[in-house]
Design a protein around this motif. Structure first.
Motif, PDB file in Angstrom:
ATOM      1  N   LYS A 274      51.119 -27.415  37.810  1.00  0.00           N
ATOM      2  CA  LYS A 274      50.703 -28.535  36.827  1.00  0.00           C
ATOM      3  C   LYS A 274      51.704 -28.414  35.606  1.00  0.00           C
ATOM      4  CE  LYS A 274      47.223 -30.934  37.678  1.00  0.00           C
ATOM      5  NZ  LYS A 274      47.066 -32.277  37.786  1.00  0.00           N
TER       6      LYS A 274
ATOM      7  N   ARG B 166      58.743 -40.119  25.668  1.00  0.00           N
ATOM      8  CA  ARG B 166      59.912 -40.096  26.172  1.00  0.00           C
ATOM      9  C   ARG B 166      60.433 -41.553  26.347  1.00  0.00           C
ATOM     10  NH1 ARG B 166      61.976 -35.578  25.294  1.00  0.00           N
ATOM     11  NH2 ARG B 166      63.283 -35.783  27.062  1.00  0.00           N
TER      12      ARG B 166
ATOM     13  N   TYR C 173      50.103 -24.620  27.513  1.00  0.00           N
ATOM     14  CA  TYR C 173      49.071 -25.048  27.186  1.00  0.00           C
ATOM     15  C   TYR C 173      48.290 -25.860  28.302  1.00  0.00           C
ATOM     16  CZ  TYR C 173      50.199 -25.746  21.808  1.00  0.00           C
ATOM     17  OH  TYR C 173      50.404 -25.733  20.615  1.00  0.00           O
ATOM     18  N   ILE C 174      49.197 -26.470  29.140  1.00  0.00           N
ATOM     19  CA  ILE C 174      48.661 -27.162  30.346  1.00  0.00           C
ATOM     20  C   ILE C 174      48.167 -26.008  31.507  1.00  0.00           C
ATOM     21  CG2 ILE C 174      49.317 -28.427  32.222  1.00  0.00           C
ATOM     22  CD1 ILE C 174      49.027 -30.334  29.773  1.00  0.00           C
TER      23      ILE C 174
ATOM     24  N   GLU D 136      54.723 -30.700  36.516  1.00  0.00           N
ATOM     25  CA  GLU D 136      54.252 -32.138  36.459  1.00  0.00           C
ATOM     26  C   GLU D 136      54.301 -32.623  35.011  1.00  0.00           C
ATOM     27  OE1 GLU D 136      50.140 -32.775  38.364  1.00  0.00           O
ATOM     28  OE2 GLU D 136      49.947 -34.388  37.328  1.00  0.00           O
ATOM     29  N   PHE D 137      53.785 -31.495  34.083  1.00  0.00           N
ATOM     30  CA  PHE D 137      53.762 -32.113  32.631  1.00  0.00           C
ATOM     31  C   PHE D 137      54.977 -31.867  31.802  1.00  0.00           C
ATOM     32  CE2 PHE D 137      49.364 -33.542  31.346  1.00  0.00           C
ATOM     33  CZ  PHE D 137      48.534 -33.376  32.399  1.00  0.00           C
TER      34      PHE D 137
ATOM     35  N   PRO E 249      57.541 -32.282  29.634  1.00  0.00           N
ATOM     36  CA  PRO E 249      58.075 -33.675  29.226  1.00  0.00           C
ATOM     37  C   PRO E 249      59.704 -33.745  29.212  1.00  0.00           C
ATOM     38  CG  PRO E 249      57.185 -32.482  27.427  1.00  0.00           C
ATOM     39  CD  PRO E 249      57.000 -31.749  28.446  1.00  0.00           C
ATOM     40  N   TYR E 250      60.326 -32.563  29.207  1.00  0.00           N
ATOM     41  CA  TYR E 250      61.844 -32.513  29.263  1.00  0.00           C
ATOM     42  C   TYR E 250      62.374 -32.342  30.477  1.00  0.00           C
ATOM     43  CZ  TYR E 250      61.090 -31.948  24.335  1.00  0.00           C
ATOM     44  OH  TYR E 250      60.696 -32.234  22.938  1.00  0.00           O
TER      45      TYR E 250
ATOM     46  N   GLY F 175      61.658 -25.938  24.086  1.00  0.00           N
ATOM     47  CA  GLY F 175      60.561 -24.809  23.951  1.00  0.00           C
ATOM     48  C   GLY F 175      59.434 -25.522  23.189  1.00  0.00           C
ATOM     49  N   CYS F 176      58.871 -26.414  23.938  1.00  0.00           N
ATOM     50  CA  CYS F 176      57.645 -27.200  23.380  1.00  0.00           C
ATOM     51  C   CYS F 176      56.263 -26.615  23.813  1.00  0.00           C
ATOM     52  CB  CYS F 176      57.539 -28.527  23.905  1.00  0.00           C
ATOM     53  SG  CYS F 176      57.117 -28.851  25.677  1.00  0.00           S
ATOM     54  N   GLU F 177      56.462 -25.649  24.876  1.00  0.00           N
ATOM     55  CA  GLU F 177      55.314 -24.643  25.146  1.00  0.00           C
ATOM     56  C   GLU F 177      54.161 -25.503  25.756  1.00  0.00           C
ATOM     57  OE1 GLU F 177      54.496 -22.221  21.798  1.00  0.00           O
ATOM     58  OE2 GLU F 177      56.152 -21.269  21.750  1.00  0.00           O
ATOM     59  N   ILE F 178      54.349 -26.797  26.028  1.00  0.00           N
ATOM     60  CA  ILE F 178      53.350 -27.745  26.440  1.00  0.00           C
ATOM     61  C   ILE F 178      53.032 -26.939  28.075  1.00  0.00           C
ATOM     62  CG2 ILE F 178      52.988 -30.055  27.861  1.00  0.00           C
ATOM     63  CD1 ILE F 178      54.413 -31.129  25.302  1.00  0.00           C
TER      64      ILE F 178
ATOM     65  N   CYS G 179      65.344 -27.336  28.517  1.00  0.00           N
ATOM     66  CA  CYS G 179      63.950 -26.736  27.839  1.00  0.00           C
ATOM     67  C   CYS G 179      64.131 -26.521  26.461  1.00  0.00           C
ATOM     68  CB  CYS G 179      64.036 -25.288  28.395  1.00  0.00           C
ATOM     69  SG  CYS G 179      62.367 -24.739  27.507  1.00  0.00           S
TER      70      CYS G 179
ATOM     71  N   ALA H 226      62.256 -28.201  20.091  1.00  0.00           N
ATOM     72  CA  ALA H 226      61.177 -28.759  19.798  1.00  0.00           C
ATOM     73  C   ALA H 226      60.073 -27.823  19.094  1.00  0.00           C
ATOM     74  CB  ALA H 226      60.400 -29.196  21.054  1.00  0.00           C
ATOM     75  N   CYS H 227      59.230 -28.493  18.368  1.00  0.00           N
ATOM     76  CA  CYS H 227      57.852 -27.346  17.702  1.00  0.00           C
ATOM     77  C   CYS H 227      56.922 -27.479  18.959  1.00  0.00           C
ATOM     78  CB  CYS H 227      57.424 -28.422  16.742  1.00  0.00           C
ATOM     79  SG  CYS H 227      58.536 -28.412  15.149  1.00  0.00           S
ATOM     80  N   PRO H 228      56.132 -26.520  18.974  1.00  0.00           N
ATOM     81  CA  PRO H 228      54.997 -26.508  19.950  1.00  0.00           C
ATOM     82  C   PRO H 228      54.139 -27.619  20.082  1.00  0.00           C
ATOM     83  CG  PRO H 228      54.979 -24.565  18.622  1.00  0.00           C
ATOM     84  CD  PRO H 228      55.888 -25.437  17.845  1.00  0.00           C
ATOM     85  N   SER H 229      53.927 -28.255  21.324  1.00  0.00           N
ATOM     86  CA  SER H 229      53.314 -29.414  21.603  1.00  0.00           C
ATOM     87  C   SER H 229      54.147 -30.582  21.463  1.00  0.00           C
ATOM     88  CB  SER H 229      51.889 -29.524  21.126  1.00  0.00           C
ATOM     89  OG  SER H 229      52.006 -29.964  19.590  1.00  0.00           O
ATOM     90  N   CYS H 230      55.296 -30.635  21.288  1.00  0.00           N
ATOM     91  CA  CYS H 230      56.310 -31.714  20.851  1.00  0.00           C
ATOM     92  C   CYS H 230      57.147 -32.213  22.118  1.00  0.00           C
ATOM     93  CB  CYS H 230      57.210 -31.634  19.784  1.00  0.00           C
ATOM     94  SG  CYS H 230      58.363 -32.892  19.509  1.00  0.00           S
TER      95      CYS H 230
ATOM     96  N   ILE I 246      44.749 -24.925  30.368  1.00  0.00           N
ATOM     97  CA  ILE I 246      43.981 -25.850  30.650  1.00  0.00           C
ATOM     98  C   ILE I 246      43.388 -26.108  32.216  1.00  0.00           C
ATOM     99  CG2 ILE I 246      43.276 -28.360  30.585  1.00  0.00           C
ATOM    100  CD1 ILE I 246      45.050 -28.423  28.046  1.00  0.00           C
ATOM    101  N   PHE I 247      44.355 -25.704  32.851  1.00  0.00           N
ATOM    102  CA  PHE I 247      44.123 -26.037  34.485  1.00  0.00           C
ATOM    103  C   PHE I 247      43.584 -24.828  34.966  1.00  0.00           C
ATOM    104  CE2 PHE I 247      46.256 -30.106  33.516  1.00  0.00           C
ATOM    105  CZ  PHE I 247      45.221 -30.928  34.374  1.00  0.00           C
TER     106      PHE I 247
END
Lengths: 158, 610
Positions: free
Chosen positions: A123, B229, A22-23, A126-127, A129-130, A16-19, A14, B285-289, A26-27
């Motif tokens: 979700k 990626r 966000y996701i 699923e999303f 990225p790491y 810490g991108c916080e995606i 992890c 990572a920065c947020p959303s990265c 959204i869902f």
């Protein structure tokens, strides 16, 4: 007992991108708003990141803490917030040892992860990225840790 | 209007008045956001002749339409003001969570004027905005300030941008830090904060970020995450930007000993590979990265044990090889000092390397440098010089705190010739004589010595052009790069993602999905040209001319010899020709002033045109 699947975060992966946050919004809420996420990213400076969602505790303290019986434990171990009963007092948030619940600022209520019950996997998983998030059981996590440790010994012994 | 909050803050530090203003759709369409808004704001609102550190200067902070969305690495913000370092347009873009948080709080940005009677910080919590007492934070480091403000507000999710002690001292090179490791680094925005008695900006937003087409945006984002990626960003993920150390060393463009050479004998000692092996504790990572270029070093032993900082290529290179230093622990310490006390690492490295050269040449005395043994390669002296520079401490601090150009003005004796600056701002970590298209791009950049405005090193590095010579055609590379980068910096998305987009239309697609504006790639690039010219017009307003678009004399007067280069030098006539070619491409006159015809064509104010 059926093994319960939960969202597990590998803190080494992890970033810490916080995606996930966000996701989730959204869902679940059809808008981008990380304060409405059911999963919470926590960073402890300078080098620790984790994302936390409901742990499906055996005897969930959040359920016990609710004075209005608005936190209902479901069969799969997750909890549902009965919005018409909930007034956002937040005792469940205080009771949760993991910080897995979040205040819904707009509706005087609380967000709890339902693991995207209608889908194969949440979700956020699923999303991610790491590939830090996994929808798995604690038994499986233990097993994989064992495999990993054993592989390391094998490698070291050549 | 989707993508934008549609409003921004106007803050008068002198009276303490804070009010909301409307962001017009016309401005949004013509300038996109970020860098575009900075140019637009500063050109229109900084009074002619306003001193950079006076209350008349305008400090603005802007996000772009993508801030707070799922687009990869879109959480950025930009700060801008007339630069105390260059006297021209000053700005810096930082990642971290301030930009996205501000958008969620319901604001596209802010325009700050005046000067508070005492030290303050601006607290924005959704619609509640107030200036609060920051006297308890006077002299605190940026990291302390972040933590203390969160504690005071009882909210760990507050994002904080603050200046360090160097900003409070109004040091020309002072930066702004947020989320510990992210900086508005260049051109002295921290000093402008200091001049306004503004210690920090703290933001917390819990609102929604509205976009025009959420479903498609999410699907496109999913695709982009996968590309992030993939191979286009692999080096950033694996080693972070220090991956460039060995690449540049092989190309002979790794500035060493104040740009005297382009190769470093001990490059292996400070490579990205070695850093990963010995110091990197964590990738953040920065947020959303989805990339995670930020590599956090933790020093385990030696005199700087316990030091923690995020070390990128520019910082590593300029405080390392360019000071002859081959000790990653020392470099990590110097970066930590810069980030916490509040000075730009690039300017710090190039200023200290200037001092080292001046000291070795006997142009400054032992007394001038407080008895430090300030020779190239002395890691301890480099670290101590950094600390003194940040705090303006001792004779050395007083001499170098405001950068190489001003130090060289004081010392004279020809030391101006090796102050590696353009527009008085220190040069990025790319050697001048072995990357000549890059040099043209850096020297003509509006911010000064800037590697981030056009990516003009790319044709050199890729071998598209003869990097040891210049000709009239090179301006085209700078022109194209600048127009595209103006858009990237206005959206604002991270430049490290530029390789994941198949073409410019995919970038225009982001703008379409987020804002709903019907814009083609071609129109977008034209908008980039407008944004760049608006920034240039600010410089024209403050007297920029052809003479400001040259690299330091070293590039023309000293041949460079090292393991790769055998007498590399820039021929002045070739540079003159390339510069004229660039101006022609831009439709500027021989002094580099935009023509009225061009300005009319771009829909910009024609008053300063020729």
């Amino acid at each position: 007992m059926d093994a319960k699947r939960i969202i597990v975060c590998d803190t080494e992966k992890c970033a810490g991108c916080e995606i996930c946050e966000y996701i989730c919004s959204i869902f679940k809420e059809k808008t981008i708003n990380w304060s409405k996420s059911r999963i919470r990213h926590v960073r402890i400076e300078p080098t620790f990141d984790i994302a936390i969602a409901c742990r499906k505790c055996e005897e969930p303290l959040c359920v016990k803490a609710c004075p209005r019986d608005a936190v209902i434990e479901l069969e799969d171990g997750s909890v549902r917030i009965e919005k018409d009963k909930c007034n956002g007092c937040g005792w469940c948030i205080e009771a949760c040892n993991f910080g897995a619940l979040k205040l819904d600022w707009d509706h005087k209520s609380v967000f709890a992860c339902d693991f995207c019950a209608d889908l194969d996997q949440p979700k956020c998983v699923e999303f991610c990225p790491y590939e830090a998030l996994e929808f798995t059981t604690l038994d499986q996590v233990g097993h994989e840790a064992g495999v990993k440790a054993f592989k390391r010994i094998i490698e070291e012994l050549g | 209007m989707k993508g934008y909050a549609g409003k921004f803050l106007r803050v008068d530090m002198t009276t303490g008045e804070v009010r909301a203003d409307v962001l017009s759709e016309d401005v949004a369409r013509r300038f996109v956001g970020g860098y575009g808004f900075v140019g637009h704001t500063l050109y229109n609102e900084v009074p002619e002749g306003a001193d950079a550190l006076s209350p008349e200067n305008v400090l603005c902070l802007w996000t772009g339409p993508v801030a707070g969305t799922t687009i990869p690495v879109s959480s950025k913000y930009i700060m801008g003001a007339r630069s105390p370092a260059t006297g021209f347009i000053g700005f810096g873009i930082a990642s971290g969570g301030v930009g996205s948080e501000l958008k969620a709080a319901g604001w596209d940005g802010m325009v700050i004027k005046g000067k508070a009677p005492t030290l303050k910080y601006l607290y924005i919590q959704n619609g509640n905005v107030e200036l609060r007492d920051a006297i308890p934070y006077a002299g605190k480091t940026t990291w302390e300030t972040e933590e203390l403000i969160r504690e005071e507000l009882c909210d760990d999710e507050v994002r904080v941008s603050s200046c360090g002690p160097a900003g409070e001292l109004m040091t020309c090179l002072a930066n702004v830090t947020n989320d510990r490791n992210r900086q508005v680094g260049r051109s002295g925005m921290g000093a402008v904060m200091g001049s306004k008695n503004l210690k920090a900006i703290a933001v917390r937003g819990t609102g929604s970020v509205e976009v025009a087409n959420l479903d498609e945006l999410v699907e496109f984002s999913r695709d982009l995450y996968k590309r992030c990626r993939g191979p286009a960003t692999e080096k950033y993920r694996l080693y972070g930007t220090p991956a460039n150390v060995l690449v540049h060393n092989r190309l002979g463009c790794l500035p060493t000993n104040n740009f005297q050479k382009g190769t470093f004998d001990h490059a292996e000692m400070v490579s990205g590979e070695r850093m990963l092996e010995t110091l990197v504790k964590k990738v953040v990572a920065c947020p959303s990265c989805p990339i995670g270029c930020d590599h956090i070093n933790v020093v385990k032993d030696g005199p700087w044990a316990g030091t923690v900082s995020s070390v990128d290529y520019e910082s590593l290179e300029l405080l390392g090889p360019n000071c002859g230093v081959d000790d990653l622990n020392a470099i990590t310490k110097a970066v930590e000092l810069c980030d916490t006390l509040g000075i730009d690492t690039i300017s710090a490295g190039v200023t200290i390397s200037w001092a080292m050269e001046a000291y070795e040449k006997g142009l400054i005395t032992s007394e001038d440098v407080d008895g430090l043994d300030l020779r190239f390669g002395n890691a301890e002296a480099m670290v101590e010089a950094t600390r003194r520079m940040c705090l303006r401490e001792g004779n050395l601090g007083a001499l170098i705190a405001d950068g190489a150009a001003r130090a060289a003005e004081k010392v004279g004796q020809g030391s101006e010739k090796f102050a590696m600056v353009n527009k008085k701002l220190e040069w990025g970590a790319y050697s001048l004589r072995s990357l000549q298209t890059a040099t043209l791009g850096f020297a003509t950049s509006v911010r000064g010595a800037c590697y981030l405005r056009s990516g003009s090193y790319q044709p050199d590095v890729k071998g598209t052009v003869d990097r040891y010579h210049l000709d009239r055609s090179r301006g085209k590379y700078v022109f194209d790069g600048e127009n595209l980068y103006a858009i990237i910096d206005s959206l604002i998305i991270c430049k490290f993602t530029r390789g994941i987009y198949k073409d410019n239309d995919e970038i225009a697609k982001i703008l379409r999905l987020v804002t709903g504006f019907d814009i083609t790639a071609e129109e977008m690039i034209k908008t980039g040209e407008r944004i760049h010219n608006q920034a240039k017009l600010f410089n024209v307003k403050f007297g920029v001319g052809r003479g400001d678009d040259y690299p330091p004399d070293r590039a023309f007067e000293e041949k460079m010899y090292d393991d790769v280069n055998d007498g590399a030098i820039i021929i002045r006539d070739e540079y003159d020709e390339a510069l004229s070619g660039y101006y022609e491409e831009r439709r500027w006159n021989e002094e580099g002033i935009p023509t009225r015809e061009l300005l009319e064509d771009l829909g910009l104010d024609t008053k300063l045109g020729v």
